[in-house]
Design an enzyme around this catalytic site. Structure first.
Site, PDB file in Angstrom:
ATOM      1  N   LYS A  88       1.977  -3.179   7.493  1.00 51.52           N
ATOM      2  CA  LYS A  88       2.295  -3.371   6.078  1.00 51.52           C
ATOM      3  C   LYS A  88       3.743  -2.958   5.798  1.00 51.52           C
ATOM      4  CE  LYS A  88      -0.005  -4.486   3.058  1.00 51.52           C
ATOM      5  NZ  LYS A  88      -0.325  -5.837   2.479  1.00 51.52           N
TER       6      LYS A  88
ATOM      7  N   THR B 123       0.820  -1.215   0.000  1.00 52.45           N
ATOM      8  CA  THR B 123       0.000   0.000   0.000  1.00 52.45           C
ATOM      9  C   THR B 123       0.857   1.268   0.000  1.00 52.45           C
ATOM     10  OG1 THR B 123      -1.553   1.249   1.379  1.00 52.45           O
ATOM     11  CG2 THR B 123      -0.104  -0.234   2.531  1.00 52.45           C
ATOM     12  N   ASP B 124       0.253   2.369  -0.446  1.00 50.20           N
ATOM     13  CA  ASP B 124       0.947   3.670  -0.368  1.00 50.20           C
ATOM     14  C   ASP B 124       1.003   4.196   1.069  1.00 50.20           C
ATOM     15  OD1 ASP B 124      -1.742   4.355  -0.043  1.00 50.20           O
ATOM     16  OD2 ASP B 124      -1.770   5.840  -1.658  1.00 50.20           O
ATOM     17  N   GLU B 125       0.192   3.601   1.975  1.00 48.25           N
ATOM     18  CA  GLU B 125       0.133   4.150   3.343  1.00 48.25           C
ATOM     19  C   GLU B 125       1.446   3.981   4.092  1.00 48.25           C
ATOM     20  OE1 GLU B 125      -3.317   3.571   5.675  1.00 48.25           O
ATOM     21  OE2 GLU B 125      -4.654   3.583   3.958  1.00 48.25           O
TER      22      GLU B 125
ATOM     23  N   TYR C 169      -2.207  -0.337  11.022  1.00 44.52           N
ATOM     24  CA  TYR C 169      -2.296  -1.028   9.723  1.00 44.52           C
ATOM     25  C   TYR C 169      -1.061  -0.728   8.869  1.00 44.52           C
ATOM     26  CZ  TYR C 169      -3.398  -1.564   4.771  1.00 44.52           C
ATOM     27  OH  TYR C 169      -3.321  -1.870   3.431  1.00 44.52           O
TER      28      TYR C 169
HETATM   29  P1  NAD Z   1      -9.594  -7.352   2.152  1.00 43.97           P
HETATM   30  O1  NAD Z   1      -9.592  -7.049   3.612  1.00 43.97           O
HETATM   31  O2  NAD Z   1     -10.816  -7.069   1.353  1.00 43.97           O
HETATM   32  O3  NAD Z   1      -9.272  -8.906   1.928  1.00 43.97           O
HETATM   33  C1  NAD Z   1      -8.262  -9.575   2.645  1.00 43.97           C
HETATM   34  C2  NAD Z   1      -8.403 -11.069   2.370  1.00 43.97           C
HETATM   35  O4  NAD Z   1      -7.345 -11.732   3.085  1.00 43.97           O
HETATM   36  C3  NAD Z   1      -9.718 -11.658   2.867  1.00 43.97           C
HETATM   37  O5  NAD Z   1     -10.250 -12.529   1.899  1.00 43.97           O
HETATM   38  C4  NAD Z   1      -9.327 -12.405   4.128  1.00 43.97           C
HETATM   39  O6  NAD Z   1     -10.155 -13.525   4.410  1.00 43.97           O
HETATM   40  C5  NAD Z   1      -7.906 -12.832   3.798  1.00 43.97           C
HETATM   41  N1  NAD Z   1      -7.088 -13.058   4.986  1.00 43.97           N
HETATM   42  C6  NAD Z   1      -6.962 -12.252   6.070  1.00 43.97           C
HETATM   43  N2  NAD Z   1      -6.136 -12.813   6.997  1.00 43.97           N
HETATM   44  C7  NAD Z   1      -5.708 -13.983   6.450  1.00 43.97           C
HETATM   45  C8  NAD Z   1      -4.822 -14.998   6.897  1.00 43.97           C
HETATM   46  N3  NAD Z   1      -4.215 -14.912   8.087  1.00 43.97           N
HETATM   47  N4  NAD Z   1      -4.594 -16.054   6.091  1.00 43.97           N
HETATM   48  C9  NAD Z   1      -5.216 -16.143   4.876  1.00 43.97           C
HETATM   49  N5  NAD Z   1      -6.062 -15.228   4.412  1.00 43.97           N
HETATM   50  C10 NAD Z   1      -6.309 -14.157   5.181  1.00 43.97           C
HETATM   51  O7  NAD Z   1      -8.343  -6.603   1.572  1.00 43.97           O
HETATM   52  P2  NAD Z   1      -8.154  -5.871   0.150  1.00 43.97           P
HETATM   53  O8  NAD Z   1      -8.692  -4.514   0.245  1.00 43.97           O
HETATM   54  O9  NAD Z   1      -8.618  -6.779  -0.905  1.00 43.97           O
HETATM   55  O10 NAD Z   1      -6.565  -5.759   0.112  1.00 43.97           O
HETATM   56  C11 NAD Z   1      -5.775  -6.807  -0.430  1.00 43.97           C
HETATM   57  C12 NAD Z   1      -4.314  -6.430  -0.286  1.00 43.97           C
HETATM   58  O11 NAD Z   1      -4.069  -5.220  -0.991  1.00 43.97           O
HETATM   59  C13 NAD Z   1      -3.883  -6.169   1.151  1.00 43.97           C
HETATM   60  O12 NAD Z   1      -2.589  -6.698   1.315  1.00 43.97           O
HETATM   61  C14 NAD Z   1      -3.884  -4.658   1.271  1.00 43.97           C
HETATM   62  O13 NAD Z   1      -2.951  -4.232   2.231  1.00 43.97           O
HETATM   63  C15 NAD Z   1      -3.486  -4.257  -0.128  1.00 43.97           C
HETATM   64  N6  NAD Z   1      -3.959  -2.949  -0.590  1.00 43.97           N
HETATM   65  C16 NAD Z   1      -5.291  -2.629  -0.477  1.00 43.97           C
HETATM   66  C17 NAD Z   1      -5.732  -1.404  -0.994  1.00 43.97           C
HETATM   67  C18 NAD Z   1      -7.188  -1.002  -0.930  1.00 43.97           C
HETATM   68  O14 NAD Z   1      -7.519   0.133  -1.278  1.00 43.97           O
HETATM   69  N7  NAD Z   1      -8.102  -1.879  -0.519  1.00 43.97           N
HETATM   70  C19 NAD Z   1      -4.822  -0.536  -1.593  1.00 43.97           C
HETATM   71  C20 NAD Z   1      -3.482  -0.896  -1.663  1.00 43.97           C
HETATM   72  C21 NAD Z   1      -3.066  -2.120  -1.175  1.00 43.97           C
HETATM   73  O1  DAU Z   2      -4.169   3.966   0.445  1.00 39.51           O
HETATM   74  C1  DAU Z   2      -4.387   2.584   0.347  1.00 39.51           C
HETATM   75  C2  DAU Z   2      -5.226   2.124   1.506  1.00 39.51           C
HETATM   76  O2  DAU Z   2      -6.544   2.606   1.262  1.00 39.51           O
HETATM   77  C3  DAU Z   2      -5.243   0.605   1.693  1.00 39.51           C
HETATM   78  O3  DAU Z   2      -3.937   0.185   2.014  1.00 39.51           O
HETATM   79  C4  DAU Z   2      -6.222   0.208   2.794  1.00 39.51           C
HETATM   80  O4  DAU Z   2      -6.276  -1.207   2.897  1.00 39.51           O
HETATM   81  C5  DAU Z   2      -7.583   0.757   2.436  1.00 39.51           C
HETATM   82  O5  DAU Z   2      -8.520   0.444   3.460  1.00 39.51           O
HETATM   83  C6  DAU Z   2      -7.520   2.266   2.215  1.00 39.51           C
HETATM   84  O6  DAU Z   2      -7.260   2.946   3.464  1.00 39.51           O
HETATM   85  P1  DAU Z   2      -8.025   4.300   3.850  1.00 39.51           P
HETATM   86  O7  DAU Z   2      -7.991   4.489   5.310  1.00 39.51           O
HETATM   87  O8  DAU Z   2      -7.553   5.436   2.987  1.00 39.51           O
HETATM   88  O9  DAU Z   2      -9.496   3.899   3.328  1.00 39.51           O
HETATM   89  P2  DAU Z   2     -10.955   4.144   3.949  1.00 39.51           P
HETATM   90  O10 DAU Z   2     -11.924   3.764   2.889  1.00 39.51           O
HETATM   91  O11 DAU Z   2     -11.100   3.503   5.295  1.00 39.51           O
HETATM   92  O12 DAU Z   2     -11.004   5.717   4.132  1.00 39.51           O
HETATM   93  C7  DAU Z   2     -10.807   6.577   3.029  1.00 39.51           C
HETATM   94  C8  DAU Z   2     -10.886   8.001   3.535  1.00 39.51           C
HETATM   95  O13 DAU Z   2     -12.233   8.260   3.944  1.00 39.51           O
HETATM   96  C9  DAU Z   2     -10.026   8.249   4.766  1.00 39.51           C
HETATM   97  O14 DAU Z   2      -9.525   9.583   4.697  1.00 39.51           O
HETATM   98  C10 DAU Z   2     -11.003   8.121   5.930  1.00 39.51           C
HETATM   99  C11 DAU Z   2     -12.302   8.616   5.329  1.00 39.51           C
HETATM  100  N1  DAU Z   2     -13.543   8.014   5.859  1.00 39.51           N
HETATM  101  C12 DAU Z   2     -13.634   6.652   5.909  1.00 39.51           C
HETATM  102  C13 DAU Z   2     -14.779   6.047   6.382  1.00 39.51           C
HETATM  103  C14 DAU Z   2     -14.883   4.531   6.454  1.00 39.51           C
HETATM  104  C15 DAU Z   2     -14.604   8.814   6.252  1.00 39.51           C
HETATM  105  O15 DAU Z   2     -14.515  10.055   6.180  1.00 39.51           O
HETATM  106  N2  DAU Z   2     -15.734   8.218   6.710  1.00 39.51           N
HETATM  107  C16 DAU Z   2     -15.863   6.865   6.816  1.00 39.51           C
HETATM  108  O16 DAU Z   2     -16.927   6.376   7.254  1.00 39.51           O
END
Ligand code: NAD
Ligand code: DAU
Length: 354
Positions: free
Chosen positions: A162, A132-134, A158
């Protein structure tokens, strides 16, 4: 075949579906099915022999060794993680267990397997870590976007977990020579996004006439990427990326949270008007997230320059597709909200719903 971890989650399931839509190469999908794992995301693959699903934990070394020995994948793509920042604030332990200990266990299993391969297979093997970019922390309003050499400054449990996994992946390459690839991506959105994250939460709440809670002043900025574009970047890096390199992936699409929520409200006003009035009437500003990062922005020039990747979707086209997907998949939303999506495990393993 390839081995995917976390392939029942949001990005993982999109990746699995896209992979099997464009490749005949089979895919082994290892997922612990936490609350974020939803087998209904993969319903289109029922009966497809190219998709082998294993319900298991990436911390289970014996299981990993057995799967690697039996299926002999040419690549391992590591999506599995605890991914929600707010949950990490309330309960960081699971994030350390899966994101740090789980990634470590997976790296060790991959290293053992890789060491036993013949020279050709060893050179071709890849461990692709999805990150992730975080990990880079928060940007000032006018600071340049994150490049791959930006300092690691994670601010939440989180992002710290990561960042730790990214460091382990780097070290396993530097010390043991494991052919690793890391992608650091910005915020994804699209189909199958669990409605705890901003975009799906706002869509499902607005449709239900519930409040749309925006944290703080709503001026935090994220760089949004349609999930299918993230998947295409991962496929490209897997095939053409240089082992040991990291690639930033982003949408060139910075928006404040207010802009995101207003865009969703405007689309819903057009596609599903509410007789009670414009959806933006539901917006409420609520207490801020502790330690809330102000701005993320990805400089995605390296992956474009070296591999020729650019996102296919604009924000306007991607958010419209996403809102339409939620409108057309009300049953999926209902089952996620009621929790009944988790019955799949009971049905699958006992033959009847509990
Ligand atoms: P998600 O939370 O939707 O899915 C995570 C999956 O991993 C689920 O299916 C869960 O059951 C599985 N999992 C969790 N713990 C586990 C374990 N111990 N063993 C096996 N499986 C397990 O997550 P996502 O949003 O699909 O993100 C996927 C990946 O991409 C993550 O590594 C996250 O850090 C990264 N990422 C997410 C975003 C985003 O915006 N969602 C952006 C950048 C990177
Ligand atoms: O940047 C990549 C990341 O983006 C991933 O690594 C994470 O897995 C993914 O969850 C996401 O993280 P964020 O914290 O940016 O996503 P989230 O959707 O939780 O929140 C996006 C923005 O919106 C953040 O500034 C918080 C705000 N927010 C979120 C929720 C859930 C609100 O204002 N209200 C809300 O109810």
């Amino acid at each position: 075949m390839i081995l995917v971890t976390g392939g029942a989650g949001f990005i993982g399931s999109n990746f699995v579906l896209d992979w099997l839509a464009s490749h005949d190469e089979p895919l082994l999908n290892l997922d612990a099915l936490t609350y974020a794992g939803n087998m209904e995301n993969l319903a289109a693959l029922d009966g497809d022999a190219r998709h082998v699903f294993v319900h298991g934990d990436i911390r289970d070394r014996a299981l990993l060794d057995r799967l690697l020995a039996e299926y002999r994948p040419r690549a391992l793509l590591h999506f599995a993680a605890e991914s929600h920042v707010d949950r990490s604030i309330h309960g960081p332990a699971a994030f350390i267990r899966t994101n740090v200990e789980g990634s470590f266990t997976l790296l060790e299993a991959a290293r053992g397997y890789w060491n036993g391969l013949d020279d050709g297979a060893k050179a071709a093997f890849r461990f692709h870590h999805v990150s992730t970019d975080e990990v880079y922390g928060s940007l000032a309003p006018d600071a340049p976007a994150f490049t791959e050499t930006h300092l690691y400054q994670p601010n939440s449990p989180y992002s710290a977990s990561k960042a730790a996994s990214d460091h382990l992946v780097r070290a396993w390459h530097h010390t043991y020579g494991l052919p690793v690839l890391t992608t650091n991506c910005s915020n994804n959105y699209g189909p199958f996004h669990f409605p705890e994250k901003l975009i799906p939460l706002m869509i499902v709440n607005a449709l239900a006439g519930k409040a749309l809670p925006i944290y703080g002043d709503g001026l935090n900025v994220r760089d949004w990427l349609y999930v299918k574009d993230h998947c295409s970047a991962i496929r490209l890096v897997l095939e053409r990326g240089q082992p040991g390199q990291t690639y930033n992936v982003g949408g060139w699409n910075e928006r404040t949270n207010r802009e995101i929520v207003e865009a969703i409200c405007a689309l819903l006003d057009e596609l599903r008007p509410d007789p009670a009035g414009p959806h933006r009437r539901l917006i409420q500003f609520v207490t801020d997230r502790p330690g809330h990062d102000r701005r993320y922005a990805i400089d995605a020039r390296k992956i474009e320059r070296e591999l020729g990747w650019r996102p296919a979707e604009s924000f306007e086209s991607g958010i419209r597709k996403t809102v339409q997907w939620y409108l057309q998949n009300d049953a999926w939303v209902q089952r996620v909200q009621s929790g009944s999506y988790r019955d799949w495990v009971a049905q699958h393993y006992t033959g009847s719903a509990r």
